[in-house]
Design a protein around this motif. Sequence first.
Motif, PDB file in Angstrom:
ATOM      1  N   LEU A  91      47.778  42.674  42.607  1.00 29.73           N
ATOM      2  CA  LEU A  91      47.392  42.395  43.993  1.00 29.73           C
ATOM      3  C   LEU A  91      46.393  41.247  44.078  1.00 29.73           C
ATOM      4  CD1 LEU A  91      47.208  46.046  45.332  1.00 29.73           C
ATOM      5  CD2 LEU A  91      48.940  44.329  45.846  1.00 29.73           C
TER       6      LEU A  91
ATOM      7  N   ARG B 242      48.185  38.036  43.613  1.00 25.58           N
ATOM      8  CA  ARG B 242      48.882  37.634  44.844  1.00 25.58           C
ATOM      9  C   ARG B 242      47.913  37.017  45.842  1.00 25.58           C
ATOM     10  NH1 ARG B 242      53.542  38.766  47.964  1.00 25.58           N
ATOM     11  NH2 ARG B 242      53.250  37.536  49.846  1.00 25.58           N
TER      12      ARG B 242
ATOM     13  N   LEU C 134      47.303  33.640  44.646  1.00 21.36           N
ATOM     14  CA  LEU C 134      48.500  32.851  44.895  1.00 21.36           C
ATOM     15  C   LEU C 134      48.561  32.421  46.354  1.00 21.36           C
ATOM     16  CD1 LEU C 134      51.177  31.976  43.417  1.00 21.36           C
ATOM     17  CD2 LEU C 134      52.186  34.009  44.417  1.00 21.36           C
ATOM     18  N   ASP C 135      48.240  33.343  47.267  1.00 20.19           N
ATOM     19  CA  ASP C 135      48.256  33.034  48.690  1.00 20.19           C
ATOM     20  C   ASP C 135      47.192  32.008  49.071  1.00 20.19           C
ATOM     21  OD1 ASP C 135      50.349  34.745  49.148  1.00 20.19           O
ATOM     22  OD2 ASP C 135      49.097  36.409  49.810  1.00 20.19           O
TER      23      ASP C 135
ATOM     24  N   THR D 202      52.139  27.800  43.140  1.00 23.97           N
ATOM     25  CA  THR D 202      53.352  28.554  43.463  1.00 23.97           C
ATOM     26  C   THR D 202      54.555  28.086  42.671  1.00 23.97           C
ATOM     27  OG1 THR D 202      53.793  27.059  45.305  1.00 23.97           O
ATOM     28  CG2 THR D 202      52.623  29.103  45.800  1.00 23.97           C
TER      29      THR D 202
ATOM     30  N   SER E 168      55.049  33.197  39.482  1.00 25.01           N
ATOM     31  CA  SER E 168      54.699  33.436  40.888  1.00 25.01           C
ATOM     32  C   SER E 168      55.757  34.282  41.595  1.00 25.01           C
ATOM     33  CB  SER E 168      54.484  32.112  41.618  1.00 25.01           C
ATOM     34  OG  SER E 168      55.669  31.359  41.636  1.00 25.01           O
TER      35      SER E 168
ATOM     36  N   ILE F 108      55.028  37.833  40.630  1.00 25.06           N
ATOM     37  CA  ILE F 108      53.837  38.325  41.327  1.00 25.06           C
ATOM     38  C   ILE F 108      54.180  38.685  42.761  1.00 25.06           C
ATOM     39  CG2 ILE F 108      51.567  37.650  42.219  1.00 25.06           C
ATOM     40  CD1 ILE F 108      51.227  35.934  39.683  1.00 25.06           C
ATOM     41  N   VAL F 109      54.930  37.832  43.432  1.00 21.97           N
ATOM     42  CA  VAL F 109      55.292  38.078  44.833  1.00 21.97           C
ATOM     43  C   VAL F 109      56.148  39.338  44.966  1.00 21.97           C
ATOM     44  CG1 VAL F 109      56.609  37.182  46.799  1.00 21.97           C
ATOM     45  CG2 VAL F 109      55.050  35.683  45.558  1.00 21.97           C
TER      46      VAL F 109
ATOM     47  N   SER G 173      53.972  42.490  44.046  1.00 20.64           N
ATOM     48  CA  SER G 173      52.907  42.755  45.027  1.00 20.64           C
ATOM     49  C   SER G 173      53.483  43.204  46.364  1.00 20.64           C
ATOM     50  CB  SER G 173      52.020  41.524  45.207  1.00 20.64           C
ATOM     51  OG  SER G 173      52.766  40.438  45.714  1.00 20.64           O
ATOM     52  N   ASP G 174      54.636  42.662  46.749  1.00 19.86           N
ATOM     53  CA  ASP G 174      55.277  43.131  47.982  1.00 19.86           C
ATOM     54  C   ASP G 174      55.654  44.604  47.869  1.00 19.86           C
ATOM     55  OD1 ASP G 174      55.001  40.741  49.300  1.00 19.86           O
ATOM     56  OD2 ASP G 174      57.038  40.052  48.884  1.00 19.86           O
TER      57      ASP G 174
ATOM     58  N   SER H 177      54.128  33.262  50.502  1.00 17.92           N
ATOM     59  CA  SER H 177      53.059  33.048  49.533  1.00 17.92           C
ATOM     60  C   SER H 177      52.593  31.600  49.601  1.00 17.92           C
ATOM     61  CB  SER H 177      53.545  33.386  48.130  1.00 17.92           C
ATOM     62  OG  SER H 177      54.594  32.538  47.772  1.00 17.92           O
TER      63      SER H 177
ATOM     64  N   MET I 129      47.723  42.289  51.676  1.00 14.97           N
ATOM     65  CA  MET I 129      47.312  42.423  50.276  1.00 14.97           C
ATOM     66  C   MET I 129      45.890  42.968  50.169  1.00 14.97           C
ATOM     67  SD  MET I 129      49.916  41.724  48.631  1.00 14.97           S
ATOM     68  CE  MET I 129      51.407  41.479  49.562  1.00 14.97           C
TER      69      MET I 129
END
Length: 107
Positions: free
Chosen positions: A20, A23, A26-27, A33, A38, A41-42, A45-46, A75, A83
């Motif tokens: 998390l 993420r 990353l955001d 990205t 990545s 991770i997306v 984390s989603d 992202s 998140m």
Amino acid sequence: MTGVVRKLVVLGFAIIQLILVARILLDLGIIPTDLGISELIVSWSDALAAPVEGLGSGLGGMFGGGSVPGLAPASGDGLNPTMIAALIGWSIVEGLVLGVVRKFAAV
């Protein structure tokens, strides 16, 4: 034996929280990205944030977001309040699980 269980619980939740936080980074654009990791991770984390997605989208206005209902931000588009809510929620669940492990240790 309960010490091992406690360590495994802490390790499991540490991995969840690491995903998390990655993420969130990353955001915010701290992690690029275009890396191959990545996408991983997306997706993870989603999945971890799915239980609190409604709460996170409701908090969008507090973070200057104002997201479109039913549409999660992509992202790299800035702070995703979902998140943050997921990180807080999983931390609370970790505390509850560790409390249960402590109770079983006392028995």
